[in-house]
Motif scaffolding. Sequence first.
Motif, PDB file in Angstrom:
ATOM      1  N   ALA A 274       9.674  21.321 -42.885  1.00  0.00           N
ATOM      2  CA  ALA A 274      10.380  21.239 -41.678  1.00  0.00           C
ATOM      3  C   ALA A 274      10.206  22.451 -40.942  1.00  0.00           C
ATOM      4  O   ALA A 274      10.321  22.606 -39.740  1.00  0.00           O
ATOM      5  CB  ALA A 274      11.775  21.213 -42.054  1.00  0.00           C
ATOM      6  N   ASP A 275       9.830  23.555 -41.646  1.00  0.00           N
ATOM      7  CA  ASP A 275       9.833  24.875 -40.954  1.00  0.00           C
ATOM      8  C   ASP A 275       8.361  24.604 -39.681  1.00  0.00           C
ATOM      9  O   ASP A 275       8.574  25.567 -38.808  1.00  0.00           O
ATOM     10  CB  ASP A 275       9.722  26.162 -41.780  1.00  0.00           C
ATOM     11  CG  ASP A 275      11.157  26.485 -42.447  1.00  0.00           C
ATOM     12  OD1 ASP A 275      11.848  25.922 -41.928  1.00  0.00           O
ATOM     13  OD2 ASP A 275      11.042  27.057 -43.558  1.00  0.00           O
ATOM     14  N   ALA A 276       7.238  24.124 -40.397  1.00  0.00           N
ATOM     15  CA  ALA A 276       6.196  24.027 -39.481  1.00  0.00           C
ATOM     16  C   ALA A 276       6.586  23.109 -38.449  1.00  0.00           C
ATOM     17  O   ALA A 276       5.881  23.322 -37.454  1.00  0.00           O
ATOM     18  CB  ALA A 276       5.290  23.113 -40.652  1.00  0.00           C
ATOM     19  N   VAL A 277       7.254  22.078 -38.388  1.00  0.00           N
ATOM     20  CA  VAL A 277       7.674  21.306 -37.491  1.00  0.00           C
ATOM     21  C   VAL A 277       8.457  22.137 -36.330  1.00  0.00           C
ATOM     22  O   VAL A 277       8.218  22.316 -35.147  1.00  0.00           O
ATOM     23  CB  VAL A 277       8.458  20.088 -37.642  1.00  0.00           C
ATOM     24  CG1 VAL A 277       9.217  19.336 -36.486  1.00  0.00           C
ATOM     25  CG2 VAL A 277       7.553  19.212 -38.648  1.00  0.00           C
ATOM     26  N   VAL A 278       9.336  22.768 -36.819  1.00  0.00           N
ATOM     27  CA  VAL A 278      10.248  23.595 -35.853  1.00  0.00           C
ATOM     28  C   VAL A 278       9.228  24.735 -35.125  1.00  0.00           C
ATOM     29  O   VAL A 278       9.502  25.052 -34.311  1.00  0.00           O
ATOM     30  CB  VAL A 278      11.515  24.053 -36.579  1.00  0.00           C
ATOM     31  CG1 VAL A 278      12.256  25.228 -35.648  1.00  0.00           C
ATOM     32  CG2 VAL A 278      12.588  23.060 -36.989  1.00  0.00           C
ATOM     33  N   SER A 279       8.491  25.515 -35.982  1.00  0.00           N
ATOM     34  CA  SER A 279       7.599  26.495 -35.351  1.00  0.00           C
ATOM     35  C   SER A 279       6.800  25.939 -34.351  1.00  0.00           C
ATOM     36  O   SER A 279       6.382  26.383 -33.329  1.00  0.00           O
ATOM     37  CB  SER A 279       6.854  26.974 -36.658  1.00  0.00           C
ATOM     38  OG  SER A 279       7.701  27.907 -37.452  1.00  0.00           O
ATOM     39  N   PHE A 280       6.082  24.572 -34.618  1.00  0.00           N
ATOM     40  CA  PHE A 280       5.212  23.951 -33.602  1.00  0.00           C
ATOM     41  C   PHE A 280       6.221  23.766 -32.212  1.00  0.00           C
ATOM     42  O   PHE A 280       5.765  24.254 -31.172  1.00  0.00           O
ATOM     43  CB  PHE A 280       4.689  22.796 -34.097  1.00  0.00           C
ATOM     44  CG  PHE A 280       3.736  21.932 -32.914  1.00  0.00           C
ATOM     45  CD1 PHE A 280       2.527  22.531 -32.788  1.00  0.00           C
ATOM     46  CD2 PHE A 280       4.485  21.070 -32.056  1.00  0.00           C
ATOM     47  CE1 PHE A 280       2.002  21.945 -31.787  1.00  0.00           C
ATOM     48  CE2 PHE A 280       3.767  20.265 -31.276  1.00  0.00           C
ATOM     49  CZ  PHE A 280       2.450  20.781 -30.935  1.00  0.00           C
ATOM     50  N   LEU A 281       7.271  23.387 -32.506  1.00  0.00           N
ATOM     51  CA  LEU A 281       8.270  22.856 -31.387  1.00  0.00           C
ATOM     52  C   LEU A 281       8.823  24.133 -30.509  1.00  0.00           C
ATOM     53  O   LEU A 281       8.660  24.065 -29.495  1.00  0.00           O
ATOM     54  CB  LEU A 281       9.578  22.281 -31.761  1.00  0.00           C
ATOM     55  CG  LEU A 281       9.155  20.812 -32.210  1.00  0.00           C
ATOM     56  CD1 LEU A 281      10.508  20.119 -32.751  1.00  0.00           C
ATOM     57  CD2 LEU A 281       8.755  19.760 -31.124  1.00  0.00           C
ATOM     58  N   ARG A 282       9.085  25.191 -31.191  1.00  0.00           N
ATOM     59  CA  ARG A 282       9.234  26.613 -30.716  1.00  0.00           C
ATOM     60  C   ARG A 282       8.024  27.165 -29.805  1.00  0.00           C
ATOM     61  O   ARG A 282       8.291  27.625 -28.556  1.00  0.00           O
ATOM     62  CB  ARG A 282       9.496  27.688 -31.772  1.00  0.00           C
ATOM     63  CG  ARG A 282      10.716  27.688 -32.247  1.00  0.00           C
ATOM     64  CD  ARG A 282      11.328  28.509 -33.407  1.00  0.00           C
ATOM     65  NE  ARG A 282      12.477  28.434 -33.854  1.00  0.00           N
ATOM     66  CZ  ARG A 282      12.848  28.857 -35.220  1.00  0.00           C
ATOM     67  NH1 ARG A 282      11.812  29.347 -36.036  1.00  0.00           N
ATOM     68  NH2 ARG A 282      14.033  28.679 -35.676  1.00  0.00           N
ATOM     69  N   ALA A 283       6.684  26.785 -30.280  1.00  0.00           N
ATOM     70  CA  ALA A 283       5.733  27.152 -29.416  1.00  0.00           C
ATOM     71  C   ALA A 283       5.313  26.380 -28.300  1.00  0.00           C
ATOM     72  O   ALA A 283       4.899  26.815 -27.248  1.00  0.00           O
ATOM     73  CB  ALA A 283       4.383  27.671 -30.352  1.00  0.00           C
ATOM     74  N   ALA A 284       5.775  25.094 -28.623  1.00  0.00           N
ATOM     75  CA  ALA A 284       5.050  23.999 -27.678  1.00  0.00           C
ATOM     76  C   ALA A 284       6.138  23.689 -26.350  1.00  0.00           C
ATOM     77  O   ALA A 284       5.717  23.832 -25.403  1.00  0.00           O
ATOM     78  CB  ALA A 284       4.829  22.775 -28.354  1.00  0.00           C
ATOM     79  N   ALA A 285       7.424  23.741 -26.714  1.00  0.00           N
ATOM     80  CA  ALA A 285       8.295  23.204 -25.665  1.00  0.00           C
ATOM     81  C   ALA A 285       8.660  24.150 -24.540  1.00  0.00           C
ATOM     82  O   ALA A 285       8.522  23.626 -23.519  1.00  0.00           O
ATOM     83  CB  ALA A 285       9.843  23.225 -26.577  1.00  0.00           C
ATOM     84  N   PRO A 286       8.267  25.408 -24.691  1.00  0.00           N
ATOM     85  CA  PRO A 286       8.536  26.573 -23.571  1.00  0.00           C
ATOM     86  C   PRO A 286       7.349  26.178 -22.497  1.00  0.00           C
ATOM     87  O   PRO A 286       7.594  26.461 -21.262  1.00  0.00           O
ATOM     88  CB  PRO A 286       8.391  27.884 -23.967  1.00  0.00           C
ATOM     89  CG  PRO A 286       8.791  27.709 -25.604  1.00  0.00           C
ATOM     90  CD  PRO A 286       8.194  26.271 -25.822  1.00  0.00           C
ATOM     91  N   GLN A 287       6.290  25.291 -22.899  1.00  0.00           N
ATOM     92  CA  GLN A 287       4.997  25.177 -21.945  1.00  0.00           C
ATOM     93  C   GLN A 287       5.355  24.037 -21.154  1.00  0.00           C
ATOM     94  O   GLN A 287       4.521  23.779 -20.102  1.00  0.00           O
ATOM     95  CB  GLN A 287       3.876  25.055 -22.632  1.00  0.00           C
ATOM     96  CG  GLN A 287       3.591  26.376 -23.452  1.00  0.00           C
ATOM     97  CD  GLN A 287       2.178  26.219 -24.239  1.00  0.00           C
ATOM     98  OE1 GLN A 287       1.248  26.018 -23.500  1.00  0.00           O
ATOM     99  NE2 GLN A 287       2.284  26.588 -25.575  1.00  0.00           N
ATOM    100  N   TYR A 288       6.378  23.032 -21.469  1.00  0.00           N
ATOM    101  CA  TYR A 288       6.581  21.795 -20.747  1.00  0.00           C
ATOM    102  C   TYR A 288       7.642  22.160 -19.592  1.00  0.00           C
ATOM    103  O   TYR A 288       8.306  23.118 -19.665  1.00  0.00           O
ATOM    104  CB  TYR A 288       7.260  20.866 -21.564  1.00  0.00           C
ATOM    105  CG  TYR A 288       5.966  20.303 -22.641  1.00  0.00           C
ATOM    106  CD1 TYR A 288       5.182  19.504 -21.792  1.00  0.00           C
ATOM    107  CD2 TYR A 288       6.014  20.650 -23.884  1.00  0.00           C
ATOM    108  CE1 TYR A 288       4.128  18.764 -22.687  1.00  0.00           C
ATOM    109  CE2 TYR A 288       5.057  19.946 -24.737  1.00  0.00           C
ATOM    110  CZ  TYR A 288       4.139  19.145 -23.990  1.00  0.00           C
ATOM    111  OH  TYR A 288       3.196  18.786 -25.005  1.00  0.00           O
TER     112      TYR A 288
END
Length: 90
Positions: free
Chosen positions: A76-90
């Motif tokens: 779950a931490d890998a998913v959340v980390s990815f979303l934290r990095a990706a989401a601000p770029q949208y």
Amino acid sequence: MDQPRDRELDALVVKIPEGWSSVRVSGQTWGVTRTTRANGKVVSISAERLSDAEQISANVWITTNGPVLKPCEVPADAVVSFLRAAAPQY
């Protein structure tokens, strides 16, 4: 999940656009697919790093008590980390 993380997860998921898109995370390009099902009650997110076979995927169940993260074969931490990095770029 606890309340602050629930709110964070909800905020991150809504930033990912429906359908396929690409995003750069840590200098690498990822293909990201978001699919919403069950009248908005389930959001599936899958991401694949385009330079190799690295993948991240999860379902997020939208419940009356908040979002519930159900990762698929990744922590779950890998998913959340990815979303934290990706989401601000949208």
